[in-house]
Motif scaffolding. Sequence first.
Motif, PDB file in Angstrom:
ATOM      1  N   GLY A 248      -4.609  41.635  -9.852  1.00 22.58           N
ATOM      2  CA  GLY A 248      -4.424  42.103 -11.221  1.00 22.58           C
ATOM      3  C   GLY A 248      -5.328  43.242 -11.625  1.00 22.58           C
ATOM      4  O   GLY A 248      -5.161  43.815 -12.709  1.00 22.58           O
ATOM      5  N   ALA A 249      -6.305  43.594 -10.757  1.00 21.13           N
ATOM      6  CA  ALA A 249      -7.279  44.619 -11.144  1.00 21.13           C
ATOM      7  C   ALA A 249      -6.645  45.995 -11.307  1.00 21.13           C
ATOM      8  O   ALA A 249      -7.084  46.787 -12.151  1.00 21.13           O
ATOM      9  N   LEU A 250      -5.611  46.321 -10.512  1.00 23.23           N
ATOM     10  CA  LEU A 250      -4.939  47.614 -10.675  1.00 23.23           C
ATOM     11  C   LEU A 250      -4.353  47.735 -12.085  1.00 23.23           C
ATOM     12  O   LEU A 250      -4.551  48.746 -12.769  1.00 23.23           O
ATOM     13  N   ALA A 251      -3.642  46.693 -12.494  1.00 23.15           N
ATOM     14  CA  ALA A 251      -3.029  46.727 -13.825  1.00 23.15           C
ATOM     15  C   ALA A 251      -4.081  46.739 -14.923  1.00 23.15           C
ATOM     16  O   ALA A 251      -3.949  47.474 -15.913  1.00 23.15           O
ATOM     17  N   ASP A 252      -5.123  45.930 -14.760  1.00 26.07           N
ATOM     18  CA  ASP A 252      -6.190  45.899 -15.763  1.00 26.07           C
ATOM     19  C   ASP A 252      -6.814  47.285 -15.936  1.00 26.07           C
ATOM     20  O   ASP A 252      -7.076  47.734 -17.057  1.00 26.07           O
ATOM     21  N   ASP A 253      -7.052  47.958 -14.816  1.00 25.88           N
ATOM     22  CA  ASP A 253      -7.682  49.271 -14.869  1.00 25.88           C
ATOM     23  C   ASP A 253      -6.790  50.288 -15.578  1.00 25.88           C
ATOM     24  O   ASP A 253      -7.266  51.072 -16.410  1.00 25.88           O
ATOM     25  N   ILE A 254      -5.500  50.278 -15.253  1.00 26.33           N
ATOM     26  CA  ILE A 254      -4.585  51.247 -15.869  1.00 26.33           C
ATOM     27  C   ILE A 254      -4.488  51.018 -17.372  1.00 26.33           C
ATOM     28  O   ILE A 254      -4.544  51.962 -18.173  1.00 26.33           O
TER      29      ILE A 254
ATOM     30  N   THR B 157      -8.699  53.629 -23.484  1.00 22.84           N
ATOM     31  CA  THR B 157      -9.991  54.279 -23.732  1.00 22.84           C
ATOM     32  C   THR B 157      -9.977  55.779 -23.444  1.00 22.84           C
ATOM     33  O   THR B 157     -10.985  56.459 -23.671  1.00 22.84           O
ATOM     34  N   GLY B 158      -8.867  56.288 -22.915  1.00 21.01           N
ATOM     35  CA  GLY B 158      -8.756  57.719 -22.682  1.00 21.01           C
ATOM     36  C   GLY B 158      -9.432  58.229 -21.425  1.00 21.01           C
ATOM     37  O   GLY B 158      -9.677  59.425 -21.290  1.00 21.01           O
ATOM     38  N   ARG B 159      -9.717  57.339 -20.476  1.00 21.27           N
ATOM     39  CA  ARG B 159     -10.331  57.791 -19.227  1.00 21.27           C
ATOM     40  C   ARG B 159      -9.248  57.930 -18.147  1.00 21.27           C
ATOM     41  O   ARG B 159      -8.135  57.438 -18.288  1.00 21.27           O
ATOM     42  N   ALA B 160      -9.578  58.580 -17.060  1.00 16.42           N
ATOM     43  CA  ALA B 160      -8.645  58.734 -15.942  1.00 16.42           C
ATOM     44  C   ALA B 160      -8.470  57.380 -15.244  1.00 16.42           C
ATOM     45  O   ALA B 160      -9.448  56.669 -15.003  1.00 16.42           O
ATOM     46  N   PRO B 161      -7.234  57.010 -14.897  1.00 17.89           N
ATOM     47  CA  PRO B 161      -7.000  55.687 -14.303  1.00 17.89           C
ATOM     48  C   PRO B 161      -7.325  55.637 -12.811  1.00 17.89           C
ATOM     49  O   PRO B 161      -7.348  56.657 -12.120  1.00 17.89           O
ATOM     50  N   LEU B 162      -7.601  54.428 -12.355  1.00 20.08           N
ATOM     51  CA  LEU B 162      -7.703  54.092 -10.938  1.00 20.08           C
ATOM     52  C   LEU B 162      -8.808  54.860 -10.207  1.00 20.08           C
ATOM     53  O   LEU B 162      -8.733  55.062  -8.990  1.00 20.08           O
ATOM     54  N   GLN B 163      -9.846  55.274 -10.921  1.00 20.61           N
ATOM     55  CA  GLN B 163     -10.907  56.043 -10.272  1.00 20.61           C
ATOM     56  C   GLN B 163     -11.670  55.223  -9.235  1.00 20.61           C
ATOM     57  O   GLN B 163     -12.229  55.774  -8.288  1.00 20.61           O
ATOM     58  N   ARG B 164     -11.664  53.919  -9.412  1.00 24.20           N
ATOM     59  CA  ARG B 164     -12.327  53.042  -8.446  1.00 24.20           C
ATOM     60  C   ARG B 164     -11.694  53.151  -7.058  1.00 24.20           C
ATOM     61  O   ARG B 164     -12.345  52.953  -6.040  1.00 24.20           O
TER      62      ARG B 164
ATOM     63  N   PHE C 261       2.125  57.844 -17.853  1.00 24.68           N
ATOM     64  CA  PHE C 261       0.673  58.016 -17.831  1.00 24.68           C
ATOM     65  C   PHE C 261       0.189  58.344 -16.416  1.00 24.68           C
ATOM     66  O   PHE C 261      -0.629  59.240 -16.200  1.00 24.68           O
ATOM     67  N   LEU C 262       0.730  57.637 -15.420  1.00 22.28           N
ATOM     68  CA  LEU C 262       0.349  57.878 -14.036  1.00 22.28           C
ATOM     69  C   LEU C 262       0.830  59.253 -13.564  1.00 22.28           C
ATOM     70  O   LEU C 262       0.134  59.961 -12.818  1.00 22.28           O
ATOM     71  N   ASP C 263       2.020  59.638 -13.995  1.00 25.64           N
ATOM     72  CA  ASP C 263       2.573  60.942 -13.630  1.00 25.64           C
ATOM     73  C   ASP C 263       1.695  62.072 -14.161  1.00 25.64           C
ATOM     74  O   ASP C 263       1.414  63.056 -13.460  1.00 25.64           O
ATOM     75  N   ALA C 264       1.243  61.920 -15.409  1.00 25.52           N
ATOM     76  CA  ALA C 264       0.378  62.941 -15.998  1.00 25.52           C
ATOM     77  C   ALA C 264      -1.003  62.943 -15.358  1.00 25.52           C
ATOM     78  O   ALA C 264      -1.651  64.000 -15.253  1.00 25.52           O
ATOM     79  N   SER C 265      -1.473  61.765 -14.922  1.00 27.29           N
ATOM     80  CA  SER C 265      -2.818  61.649 -14.361  1.00 27.29           C
ATOM     81  C   SER C 265      -2.884  62.103 -12.908  1.00 27.29           C
ATOM     82  O   SER C 265      -3.955  62.522 -12.433  1.00 27.29           O
ATOM     83  N   PHE C 266      -1.763  62.010 -12.176  1.00 25.90           N
ATOM     84  CA  PHE C 266      -1.730  62.359 -10.757  1.00 25.90           C
ATOM     85  C   PHE C 266      -0.567  63.314 -10.488  1.00 25.90           C
ATOM     86  O   PHE C 266       0.478  62.906  -9.973  1.00 25.90           O
ATOM     87  N   PRO C 267      -0.712  64.571 -10.838  1.00 20.67           N
ATOM     88  CA  PRO C 267       0.366  65.542 -10.610  1.00 20.67           C
ATOM     89  C   PRO C 267       0.763  65.593  -9.134  1.00 20.67           C
ATOM     90  O   PRO C 267      -0.093  65.557  -8.251  1.00 20.67           O
ATOM     91  N   GLY C 268       2.061  65.647  -8.894  1.00 24.32           N
ATOM     92  CA  GLY C 268       2.562  65.714  -7.524  1.00 24.32           C
ATOM     93  C   GLY C 268       2.711  64.379  -6.844  1.00 24.32           C
ATOM     94  O   GLY C 268       3.073  64.321  -5.660  1.00 24.32           O
ATOM     95  N   ALA C 269       2.451  63.288  -7.542  1.00 31.39           N
ATOM     96  CA  ALA C 269       2.580  61.961  -6.937  1.00 31.39           C
ATOM     97  C   ALA C 269       4.044  61.627  -6.679  1.00 31.39           C
ATOM     98  O   ALA C 269       4.957  62.161  -7.319  1.00 31.39           O
TER      99      ALA C 269
END
Length: 557
Positions: free
Chosen positions: A35-41, A47-54, A84-92
């Motif tokens: 569940g940590a992936l979902a919790d982080d996203i 909070t306005g931070r970049a996701p999945l930085q861990r 949100f993921l698309d905007a955070s990771f262009p080209g994914a």
Amino acid sequence: MLPKFFQIGFNKCGTTFIAKLFDLNGIPAVHWAEGALADDIAWSKMTGRAPLQRWAGETVAFTDMESVRFLNMPVIEAFKEYAFLDASFPGAVFLLNTRNVDDWVASRYLHWGGRYARSYAASLGVGLADLGDIWRQEWQDHIAGCRAHFAGRDRFIEIDIDEATPDDYRTALAPWYDLSVAPKLPGAGVRKARKDYPARLQQMLDAPAPRVHAPRRDRLAARLAGFAQPARLSGRVDCPSDHAVLLDMDAGRLSDAKGRQLPVMRGPGGRFFQDAGHFGLLRSTSTANDIAQVARGGRYWLDMRPACLTGSVQPSGGPVIAGLRRKGAEDVFLWPAPWLHRIGNDGFPGAPLGDDPPFQDRADLAVWRGRLSGYAQDPHGDDLRHWVDGATGNSPDAGAIRRSARWRFLERNAGLPGTDLALHPDDRTAGVLARVGLSAPMRGDAPQGRYAISMGGGDGDADFLPLANSHAVVLKEEDGWESFVTGLFKPWRHYIPLASGGADLAERLAWARANPDECKRISGRARRICEGLADPAGRQAHLAQVLAAYRAATGQG
């Protein structure tokens, strides 16, 4: 550099296969992460931070990004945050995995033996039967949303797992990833099991819901709330201890004993979310969500460690809410242990019992399976808590293990005729015992005996409640700890009492075998209480009364 990959279909749609596809080809992938992936996203978006930085530095593929926990935390389906993921990771690259929707609904209902669906329904506050329509609508909405967002994009791929072969996955992803090795698709056994889905699902939905009449519900809630109050109040209203955290419902925040804000915040719908990776906070955060469902405001000190020693061994600075206390503790209000004592969990009444034969059809055996955890009391009266099977860092020494009640229980009784007593098979426990030169019996599933033994442990009645809800008669260790239900169950009326460490097990079993009819009555009375505990409306009334008493004790009106 390989582009990031996100699987954005629902769970139970071949997500494990997709994760293995990357793993087998040496491409770093993270699947679910408890569940940590979902919790982080979710936290990152709030909070306005970049996701999945861990994980983002090395990990390429992310699959099964959801969090449905067996405690009162929000259901987080972070794969729905594709924009949100698309905007955070262009080209994914994004893969929408689908299947026959009716098979998917049935598979979700039956996931983890029904625990997933029960927890999901409890989190949403709906009936189990309502989930089918809710899930079908979410399925349609999600697929339509994905297609609209990614329209015309070559890095958006759809795969129907019912029709796809391993080559279809490889071909679809070949422009970006070399996936020459593929895991095997589900075999004949899995396909055969799927044919049984409709019958198993119908049996699950036909299980009767608990029915408790209003007068009995009110009496039970009042008894629970009365027992939850401390043996005495000190009159102090400061921070109870260094272990406590403060829930401020008006501010929507949690802070530690020194006033520092914890990584927990109230999100949409009023539920509390927390930053991923802070697993030690889950008990407090889920308790905050329990409280949020029955109270609009107020300030509440929480100590949701597996056992609260405040007000007994450790001094108290003021009232606190806890899941377990010592008998006679001052200032400690009892609350259901959040990890286990929640409707929707297997450890709480209301979960289907499965095969539960009547008393007379069970083996004439006393049965116990458990972990090597528990409590011992040294000559000075300090309680020593031992979690041998979950030990990290320095392991307990042989003397500490020998002082634990569960070790004494096994040492005294493992060879007693008419018993089947053993630890759950666990490599960590075996390793700890080997290092200190000790050994103990370890066996798997226990037979269904007439006499079920419940030893005190880290979460109080974690073992006791499921046993009390069965047709066995329970022999329960009297260990000096109190949970929120301890006051309801009386020795010789709802269970047979055992001395600390099961020192009198032989005598108690001799009595039980000589009095089978009374054992049946004891078991029946215990099941009757469990029926009332499984009532959601009664639980709400009980918790609201506990909070009202706490506010009164802390001068909050």
